[in-house]
Scaffold this motif. Structure first.
Motif, mmCIF file in Angstrom:
data_model
loop_
_atom_site.group_PDB
_atom_site.id
_atom_site.type_symbol
_atom_site.label_atom_id
_atom_site.label_comp_id
_atom_site.label_asym_id
_atom_site.label_seq_id
_atom_site.Cartn_x
_atom_site.Cartn_y
_atom_site.Cartn_z
ATOM 1 N N UNK A 21 7.717 42.673 53.394
ATOM 2 C CA UNK A 21 8.973 42.178 52.736
ATOM 3 C C UNK A 21 8.414 41.251 51.980
ATOM 4 N N UNK A 22 8.547 41.432 50.535
ATOM 5 C CA UNK A 22 8.007 40.504 49.732
ATOM 6 C C UNK A 22 9.155 39.799 48.928
ATOM 7 N N UNK A 23 9.084 38.758 48.600
ATOM 8 C CA UNK A 23 10.216 37.933 47.636
ATOM 9 C C UNK A 23 9.353 37.121 46.628
ATOM 10 N N UNK A 24 9.805 37.471 45.360
ATOM 11 C CA UNK A 24 9.025 36.906 44.282
ATOM 12 C C UNK A 24 9.907 35.902 43.412
ATOM 13 N N UNK A 25 9.905 34.602 43.228
ATOM 14 C CA UNK A 25 10.799 33.715 42.453
ATOM 15 C C UNK A 25 10.981 34.492 40.974
ATOM 16 N N UNK A 26 12.077 34.609 40.811
ATOM 17 C CA UNK A 26 12.647 34.982 39.181
ATOM 18 C C UNK A 26 11.780 34.034 38.150
ATOM 19 N N UNK A 27 11.355 32.984 38.566
ATOM 20 C CA UNK A 27 10.871 32.055 37.672
ATOM 21 C C UNK A 27 9.445 32.512 37.020
ATOM 22 N N UNK A 28 8.828 33.132 38.240
ATOM 23 C CA UNK A 28 7.322 33.832 37.930
ATOM 24 C C UNK A 28 7.554 34.899 37.001
ATOM 25 N N UNK A 73 14.866 45.262 44.862
ATOM 26 C CA UNK A 73 16.002 44.775 44.634
ATOM 27 C C UNK A 73 15.895 43.459 43.781
ATOM 28 N N UNK A 74 16.643 43.225 42.461
ATOM 29 C CA UNK A 74 16.435 41.997 41.572
ATOM 30 C C UNK A 74 17.786 41.268 42.119
ATOM 31 N N UNK A 75 17.302 40.078 42.808
ATOM 32 C CA UNK A 75 18.497 38.987 43.070
ATOM 33 C C UNK A 75 18.568 38.165 41.883
ATOM 34 N N UNK A 76 19.376 37.010 42.246
ATOM 35 C CA UNK A 76 19.584 35.929 41.119
ATOM 36 C C UNK A 76 18.266 35.052 41.154
ATOM 37 N N UNK A 77 17.615 34.831 42.353
ATOM 38 C CA UNK A 77 16.543 33.774 42.224
ATOM 39 C C UNK A 77 15.394 34.501 42.557
#
Length: 443
Positions: free
Chosen positions: A16-23, A96-100
């Motif tokens: 399960x990977x979460x990449x900040x939208x800032x990147x 899934x694209x979330x806000x952050x």
């Protein structure tokens, strides 16, 4: 980047990977600027297109490209971060694209973790010796390879060559491939379906008769499998094998002089046979040990490893087919004729064995014995006219020497396992040893 992982089976992990939208945004803006320098848009000079125009015209596509590239890169970063010993390519399952953050799931197969148990394994180790009778039989085989044929008026017997016409039918109807003229057959060669050769034994030149023969149930031609056919046989010639004398001409074939004679021939033949026996016994105990190792250990196989091994064995068979029939014959060969099921059993065994041997090597910290490698090469080279040339070839070619090192390393693993196994000794004949080796190679 945040990563969590969990086991979904013995050979698979879910990430399960979460990449900040800032990147993502950072790479998106950088790619927009690079695109603005190269893109062509009506009304603007190349290299002078405003970034906002590029964003409006191509932004959605560029953004998706960035997302795909980041997923590709970060999934491998995640595998390294979690210290996962991956095999095959990861499979992206949910995105899934979330806000952050960009959040996705990936499943990756992992190298099997096993405990190689071999204490108390039961292994049969065979031994044999080359007898004078074996040597005499081998020399007779050499004579048979160069034999001629002489006509005989007597009845056809085993080891005689018969020239005949035949015509087959089933229920009075002829079938394709069931007839031939001037067909030559050495009785006892088992070239024909069971019972065919037996029907010819006892016939003489000029004799005709009809024999009944039943095709095997697993015969390759399904329209004939299991059916009884009648073959009309017309014998035209019966010939008896005439072996060449062991004279100067015969000895010359094997690089010997008449003065050296048959005793030197026997000595050379015995030496070759003993070398063959040594290799045969080495392969026998290796095969028996590895068979026992696989049978005693449960190994869950990743699908990707199995698929790779199946493909390797398929390519090997295609290569053998090409070597046997040449490039022209290979053109008519379709790899679809070799389905996965044809290789699955052997491939599963090969993968399991590879995993177990690797585990034994790692646990026992076994490293290749250079002295044994040198001895193996010297022994192999001794059968050539110029051994020093062969030794130099293997020592100077890293790839060829690496192959020998692999064989020797397997022998070292076998020796290590046998120290803890229950070994029973069995003496077999030279002939039986060769038959077993042939059966193992064909299997």
């Amino acid at each position: 980047m945040q990563v969590t992982s969990e086991a979904v089976s013995g050979v698979a992990r879910r990430l399960n990977v979460s990449v900040p939208t800032s990147r993502i945004n950072e790479q998106f803006e950088a790619r927009l600027k690079r695109t603005a320098k190269t893109v062509k848009i009506n009304g603007f000079r190349q290299g002078k297109v405003p970034v906002n125009v590029v964003r409006r015209e191509y932004g959605a596509g560029i953004y998706q490209e960035v997302v795909n590239d980041i997923i590709r890169d970060t999934v491998f970063e995640a595998i390294q971060q979690e210290k996962i010993n991956a095999v095959g390519m990861p499979n992206i399952e949910k995105t899934e694209m979330k806000d952050d953050a960009l959040v996705f799931e990936a499943t990756v197969e992992v190298y099997p973790e096993v405990e190689a148990k071999f204490e108390g394994l039961e292994v049969e180790r065979k031994s044999t010796e080359v007898t004078d009778k074996d040597v005499d039989q081998m020399i007779e085989n050499l004579q048979k390879q160069r034999a001629s044929w002489a006509e005989t008026k007597g009845m056809a017997k085993k080891d005689m060559q018969v020239t005949f016409d035949f015509e087959g039918s089933i229920d009075g109807e002829k079938f394709e491939g069931g007839a031939a003229q001037d067909f030559k057959l050495v009785l006892g060669s088992n070239r024909m379906i069971p019972g065919f050769e037996d029907g010819i034994i006892g016939m003489k030149k000029g004799e005709e008769k009809v024999i009944d023969v039943t095709f095997p149930e697993d015969y390759q031609a399904e329209n004939l499998a299991g059916k009884t056919a009648q073959f009309k046989i017309n014998v035209k010639l019966v010939e008896k094998q005439k072996l060449p004398e062991i004279d100067a001409e015969f000895l010359k074939i094997f690089g010997l002089t008449e003065e050296e004679g048959v005793e030197k021939l026997k000595a050379d033949v015995r030496k070759n046979m003993e070398r063959e026996v040594k290799n045969g016994l080495r392969n026998q105990v290796k095969g028996a040990t590895f068979d026992a190792l696989v049978a005693a250990n449960e190994v869950e196989i990743p699908a990707s490893m199995l698929a790779q091994e199946i493909d390797r064995q398929r390519q090997q068979m295609i290569q053998q087919f090409t070597q046997q029939f040449g490039a022209q014959g290979a053109k008519a060969f379709d790899s679809s004729m070799l389905p996965d099921d044809l290789f699955k059993e052997q491939a599963e065994k090969a993968v399991k064995l590879g995993v177990l041997v690797s585990k034994v090597l790692a646990d026992a910290k076994i490293e290749v014995d250079a002295a044994r490698v040198d001895a193996y090469i010297e022994e192999m080279a001794s059968s050539y006219e110029d051994p020093t040339e062969v030794i130099a070839y293997f020592n100077n070619d890293k790839q060829q020497r690496a192959q020998i090192e692999g064989v020797v390393l397997e022998d070292q693993v076998v020796d290590f396992i046998l120290n803890s196994a229950k070994v029973t000794e069995k003496t077999v004949s030279y002939e039986d040893l060769l038959k077993e080796q042939q059966a193992r190679q064909q299997g």
